[in-house]
Design an enzyme around this catalytic site. Structure first.
Site, PDB file in Angstrom:
ATOM      1  N   THR A  57     -10.291   1.714 -17.988  1.00 45.73           N
ATOM      2  CA  THR A  57     -10.002   1.005 -16.733  1.00 45.73           C
ATOM      3  C   THR A  57     -11.024   1.417 -15.677  1.00 45.73           C
ATOM      4  O   THR A  57     -11.822   2.337 -15.886  1.00 45.73           O
ATOM      5  CB  THR A  57      -8.596   1.356 -16.191  1.00 45.73           C
ATOM      6  OG1 THR A  57      -8.592   2.740 -15.825  1.00 45.73           O
ATOM      7  CG2 THR A  57      -7.492   1.087 -17.206  1.00 45.73           C
ATOM      8  N   SER A  80      -0.034  11.566 -16.214  1.00 48.10           N
ATOM      9  CA  SER A  80      -1.174  11.661 -17.128  1.00 48.10           C
ATOM     10  C   SER A  80      -1.070  12.964 -17.900  1.00 48.10           C
ATOM     11  O   SER A  80      -0.626  13.986 -17.344  1.00 48.10           O
ATOM     12  CB  SER A  80      -2.488  11.647 -16.336  1.00 48.10           C
ATOM     13  OG  SER A  80      -3.563  11.979 -17.201  1.00 48.10           O
ATOM     14  N   ASN A 114       3.101   3.057 -10.631  1.00 50.76           N
ATOM     15  CA  ASN A 114       1.878   3.105 -11.430  1.00 50.76           C
ATOM     16  C   ASN A 114       0.614   3.339 -10.588  1.00 50.76           C
ATOM     17  O   ASN A 114      -0.357   3.900 -11.087  1.00 50.76           O
ATOM     18  CB  ASN A 114       1.751   1.793 -12.207  1.00 50.76           C
ATOM     19  CG  ASN A 114       0.367   1.609 -12.779  1.00 50.76           C
ATOM     20  OD1 ASN A 114       0.019   2.172 -13.817  1.00 50.76           O
ATOM     21  ND2 ASN A 114      -0.474   0.819 -12.092  1.00 50.76           N
ATOM     22  N   LYS A 134      -1.165  15.020 -10.772  1.00 50.49           N
ATOM     23  CA  LYS A 134      -0.242  14.551 -11.808  1.00 50.49           C
ATOM     24  C   LYS A 134       0.726  15.676 -12.221  1.00 50.49           C
ATOM     25  O   LYS A 134       1.875  15.405 -12.566  1.00 50.49           O
ATOM     26  CB  LYS A 134      -1.028  14.020 -13.008  1.00 50.49           C
ATOM     27  CG  LYS A 134      -1.870  12.779 -12.687  1.00 50.49           C
ATOM     28  CD  LYS A 134      -1.026  11.590 -12.231  1.00 50.49           C
ATOM     29  CE  LYS A 134      -1.844  10.314 -12.108  1.00 50.49           C
ATOM     30  NZ  LYS A 134      -1.054   9.154 -11.674  1.00 50.49           N
ATOM     31  N   VAL A 179      -7.316   5.481 -21.227  1.00 47.75           N
ATOM     32  CA  VAL A 179      -7.384   4.018 -21.243  1.00 47.75           C
ATOM     33  C   VAL A 179      -8.628   3.529 -20.494  1.00 47.75           C
ATOM     34  O   VAL A 179      -8.952   4.046 -19.411  1.00 47.75           O
ATOM     35  CB  VAL A 179      -6.120   3.433 -20.569  1.00 47.75           C
ATOM     36  CG1 VAL A 179      -6.192   1.917 -20.530  1.00 47.75           C
ATOM     37  CG2 VAL A 179      -4.867   3.889 -21.312  1.00 47.75           C
ATOM     38  N   ASP A 234       0.880  -1.170   0.000  1.00 48.65           N
ATOM     39  CA  ASP A 234       0.000   0.000   0.000  1.00 48.65           C
ATOM     40  C   ASP A 234       0.914   1.216   0.000  1.00 48.65           C
ATOM     41  O   ASP A 234       1.640   1.451   0.977  1.00 48.65           O
ATOM     42  CB  ASP A 234      -0.904  -0.006   1.243  1.00 48.65           C
ATOM     43  CG  ASP A 234      -1.858   1.180   1.258  1.00 48.65           C
ATOM     44  OD1 ASP A 234      -1.562   2.207   0.605  1.00 48.65           O
ATOM     45  OD2 ASP A 234      -2.896   1.098   1.921  1.00 48.65           O
ATOM     46  N   TYR A 253      -7.259  15.283  -8.960  1.00 44.61           N
ATOM     47  CA  TYR A 253      -6.525  14.311  -9.779  1.00 44.61           C
ATOM     48  C   TYR A 253      -5.543  14.967 -10.749  1.00 44.61           C
ATOM     49  O   TYR A 253      -4.334  14.661 -10.725  1.00 44.61           O
ATOM     50  CB  TYR A 253      -7.512  13.429 -10.552  1.00 44.61           C
ATOM     51  CG  TYR A 253      -6.834  12.401 -11.432  1.00 44.61           C
ATOM     52  CD1 TYR A 253      -6.116  11.344 -10.877  1.00 44.61           C
ATOM     53  CD2 TYR A 253      -6.884  12.494 -12.826  1.00 44.61           C
ATOM     54  CE1 TYR A 253      -5.481  10.401 -11.689  1.00 44.61           C
ATOM     55  CE2 TYR A 253      -6.257  11.558 -13.635  1.00 44.61           C
ATOM     56  CZ  TYR A 253      -5.557  10.522 -13.060  1.00 44.61           C
ATOM     57  OH  TYR A 253      -4.923   9.594 -13.852  1.00 44.61           O
TER      58      TYR A 253
HETATM   59  N1  LIG Z   1      -6.909   5.034 -17.245  1.00 42.63           N
HETATM   60  C1  LIG Z   1      -6.467   6.156 -17.818  1.00 42.63           C
HETATM   61  O1  LIG Z   1      -7.039   6.659 -18.794  1.00 42.63           O
HETATM   62  C2  LIG Z   1      -5.241   6.829 -17.269  1.00 42.63           C
HETATM   63  C3  LIG Z   1      -4.780   7.974 -17.937  1.00 42.63           C
HETATM   64  C4  LIG Z   1      -3.651   8.613 -17.464  1.00 42.63           C
HETATM   65  C5  LIG Z   1      -2.980   8.104 -16.366  1.00 42.63           C
HETATM   66  N2  LIG Z   1      -3.446   6.996 -15.730  1.00 42.63           N
HETATM   67  C6  LIG Z   1      -2.699   6.514 -14.566  1.00 42.63           C
HETATM   68  O2  LIG Z   1      -2.343   5.174 -14.766  1.00 42.63           O
HETATM   69  C7  LIG Z   1      -2.190   4.529 -13.491  1.00 42.63           C
HETATM   70  C8  LIG Z   1      -2.985   3.229 -13.490  1.00 42.63           C
HETATM   71  O3  LIG Z   1      -4.354   3.567 -13.591  1.00 42.63           O
HETATM   72  P1  LIG Z   1      -5.465   2.615 -14.218  1.00 42.63           P
HETATM   73  O4  LIG Z   1      -6.176   3.420 -15.217  1.00 42.63           O
HETATM   74  O5  LIG Z   1      -4.883   1.317 -14.587  1.00 42.63           O
HETATM   75  O6  LIG Z   1      -6.439   2.504 -12.962  1.00 42.63           O
HETATM   76  P2  LIG Z   1      -6.985   1.247 -12.125  1.00 42.63           P
HETATM   77  O7  LIG Z   1      -7.412   0.155 -13.023  1.00 42.63           O
HETATM   78  O8  LIG Z   1      -7.969   1.850 -11.186  1.00 42.63           O
HETATM   79  O9  LIG Z   1      -5.700   0.752 -11.344  1.00 42.63           O
HETATM   80  C9  LIG Z   1      -5.138   1.514 -10.308  1.00 42.63           C
HETATM   81  C10 LIG Z   1      -4.213   0.605  -9.538  1.00 42.63           C
HETATM   82  O10 LIG Z   1      -3.617   1.377  -8.471  1.00 42.63           O
HETATM   83  C11 LIG Z   1      -3.802   0.626  -7.272  1.00 42.63           C
HETATM   84  N3  LIG Z   1      -3.777   1.484  -6.093  1.00 42.63           N
HETATM   85  C12 LIG Z   1      -4.558   2.531  -5.792  1.00 42.63           C
HETATM   86  N4  LIG Z   1      -4.234   3.019  -4.588  1.00 42.63           N
HETATM   87  C13 LIG Z   1      -3.213   2.262  -4.121  1.00 42.63           C
HETATM   88  C14 LIG Z   1      -2.450   2.261  -2.932  1.00 42.63           C
HETATM   89  N5  LIG Z   1      -2.670   3.142  -1.951  1.00 42.63           N
HETATM   90  N6  LIG Z   1      -1.467   1.339  -2.796  1.00 42.63           N
HETATM   91  C15 LIG Z   1      -1.232   0.424  -3.772  1.00 42.63           C
HETATM   92  N7  LIG Z   1      -1.947   0.353  -4.909  1.00 42.63           N
HETATM   93  C16 LIG Z   1      -2.930   1.268  -5.070  1.00 42.63           C
HETATM   94  C17 LIG Z   1      -5.127  -0.078  -7.451  1.00 42.63           C
HETATM   95  O11 LIG Z   1      -5.263  -1.124  -6.515  1.00 42.63           O
HETATM   96  P3  LIG Z   1      -6.726  -1.621  -5.986  1.00 42.63           P
HETATM   97  O12 LIG Z   1      -7.222  -2.653  -6.974  1.00 42.63           O
HETATM   98  O13 LIG Z   1      -6.400  -2.195  -4.646  1.00 42.63           O
HETATM   99  O14 LIG Z   1      -7.602  -0.411  -5.910  1.00 42.63           O
HETATM  100  C18 LIG Z   1      -4.943  -0.560  -8.881  1.00 42.63           C
HETATM  101  O15 LIG Z   1      -4.122  -1.699  -8.907  1.00 42.63           O
HETATM  102  C19 LIG Z   1      -2.642   5.543 -12.456  1.00 42.63           C
HETATM  103  O16 LIG Z   1      -1.521   6.200 -11.896  1.00 42.63           O
HETATM  104  C20 LIG Z   1      -3.468   6.523 -13.273  1.00 42.63           C
HETATM  105  O17 LIG Z   1      -3.526   7.805 -12.689  1.00 42.63           O
HETATM  106  C21 LIG Z   1      -4.569   6.337 -16.162  1.00 42.63           C
END
Ligand SMILES: NC(=O)c1ccc[n+]([C@@H]2O[C@H](COP(=O)([O-])OP(=O)(O)OC[C@H]3O[C@@H](n4cnc5c(N)ncnc54)[C@H](OP(=O)(O)O)[C@@H]3O)[C@@H](O)[C@H]2O)c1
Length: 243
Positions: A201, A142, A88, A170, A199, A61, A166
């Site tokens: 997610t 991001s 990540n 970033k 993406v 965590d 958010y």
């Molecule tokens: N999706 C997009 O369009 C997008 C765009 C730009 C940047 N991003 C960035 O990409 C990264 C991954 O995002 P995603 O889209 O793949 O989102 P996601 O599917 O919600 O995955 C987020 C991950 O972070 C974990 N997490 C959150 N808080 C945490 C903590 N305190 N300790 C450890 N793990 C933690 C979550 O674990 P749990 O399953 O336990 O919650 C999950 O594994 C993030 O940094 C996000 O800001 C995403």
């Protein structure tokens, strides 16, 4: 250091983080799957192993000092060192986040995870990374953290919804990345920020238009930079992202 390259990906149980772990594992690397939930972590490790990846679970965590310290010990014991850290894990902090009405808890949560969590994890793992021949750190940022993009557009596809937690978290992370690069400029550590694009997610209710695998590609690229690669930069698939 062992011959095998060792990586740790935070938040690797799902979404982009899982695909980064899969992508690095496909290179023959040993990959630590950092995740805070036991069941979700073990399921991801099993799935990666079934795909042929040398994956190992790392309870983690990023907001918790004790958890991070234990993760460092586990990585050292299990893998003997660390070559690549992909920060990540990230959260939005909860929506909506219009500046004038935001719940302050959302701002605190976003900064605690997306910024302080990255600093906490990075500093705890730096002693291991410093022993690597080619250490790399990738901070998953991001494009919504780009002030140039934010100030020039109201296009939600490019800048996301209004968010005072958010998106600025970033921007903060980008600034943090630059500061690390400056301090580490005389070392072999390369640290860069990545934008995965929009993406599909959990983070955005699967509204994104790219696959997690597509989103993972830039992180894999920055994790595998040659020794003369850039540091202190911000990149997406198409190239440099403006600050
Ligand atoms: N999706 C997009 O369009 C997008 C765009 C730009 C940047 N991003 C960035 O990409 C990264 C991954 O995002 P995603 O889209 O793949 O989102 P996601 O599917 O919600 O995955 C987020 C991950 O972070 C974990 N997490 C959150 N808080 C945490 C903590 N305190 N300790 C450890 N793990 C933690 C979550 O674990 P749990 O399953 O336990 O919650 C999950 O594994 C993030 O940094 C996000 O800001 C995403």
């Amino acid at each position: 250091m062992s011959q095998t390259t060792i990586a740790l990906v935070t938040g690797a149980n799902k979404g982009i983080g899982y695909e980064i772990a899969a992508g690095l594992g496909a290179l023959g690397w040993s990959v630590g799957v950092g995740a805070r939930d036991d069941a979700r972590r073990e399921a991801a490790v099993e799935k990666l192993r079934a795909a042929g990846v040398d994956a190992f679970g790392v309870p983690l965590d990023v907001t918790d000092d004790t958890s991070v310290a234990a993760a460092v010990r586990l990585v050292e014991k299990r893998a003997g060192g660390l070559d690549v850290l992909v920060n990540n894990a990230g959260v939005t902090g909860g929506m909506p986040q219009e500046p004038t009405t935001v719940d302050l808890a959302a701002v605190r949560t976003a900064v605690e995870t997306n910024v302080i969590g990255v600093i906490r994890v990075t500093n705890a793992l730096l002693p291991l990374l410093r022993r690597s021949a080619s250490p790399r750190i990738v901070n998953m940022s991001s494009g919504v953290g780009s002030l140039t993009r934010q100030s020039g557009s109201f296009d939600e596809l490019a800048t996301g919804p209004l968010s005072v937690a958010y998106a600025p978290s970033k921007t903060f992370l980008n600034a943090v990345t630059v500061q690390y690069a400056k301090e580490l400029r005389d070392t072999n550590i390369l640290i860069n920020a990545a934008c995965p694009g929009f993406v599909a997610t959990d983070l955005n209710g699967f509204r994104g238009v790219r696959t997690p695998e597509q989103g993972a590609a830039i992180a894999v690229r920055l994790a595998t930079l040659p020794d003369d690669g850039p540091t202190g930069g911000f990149f997406e698939d198409a190239g440099v992202v403006p600050w």
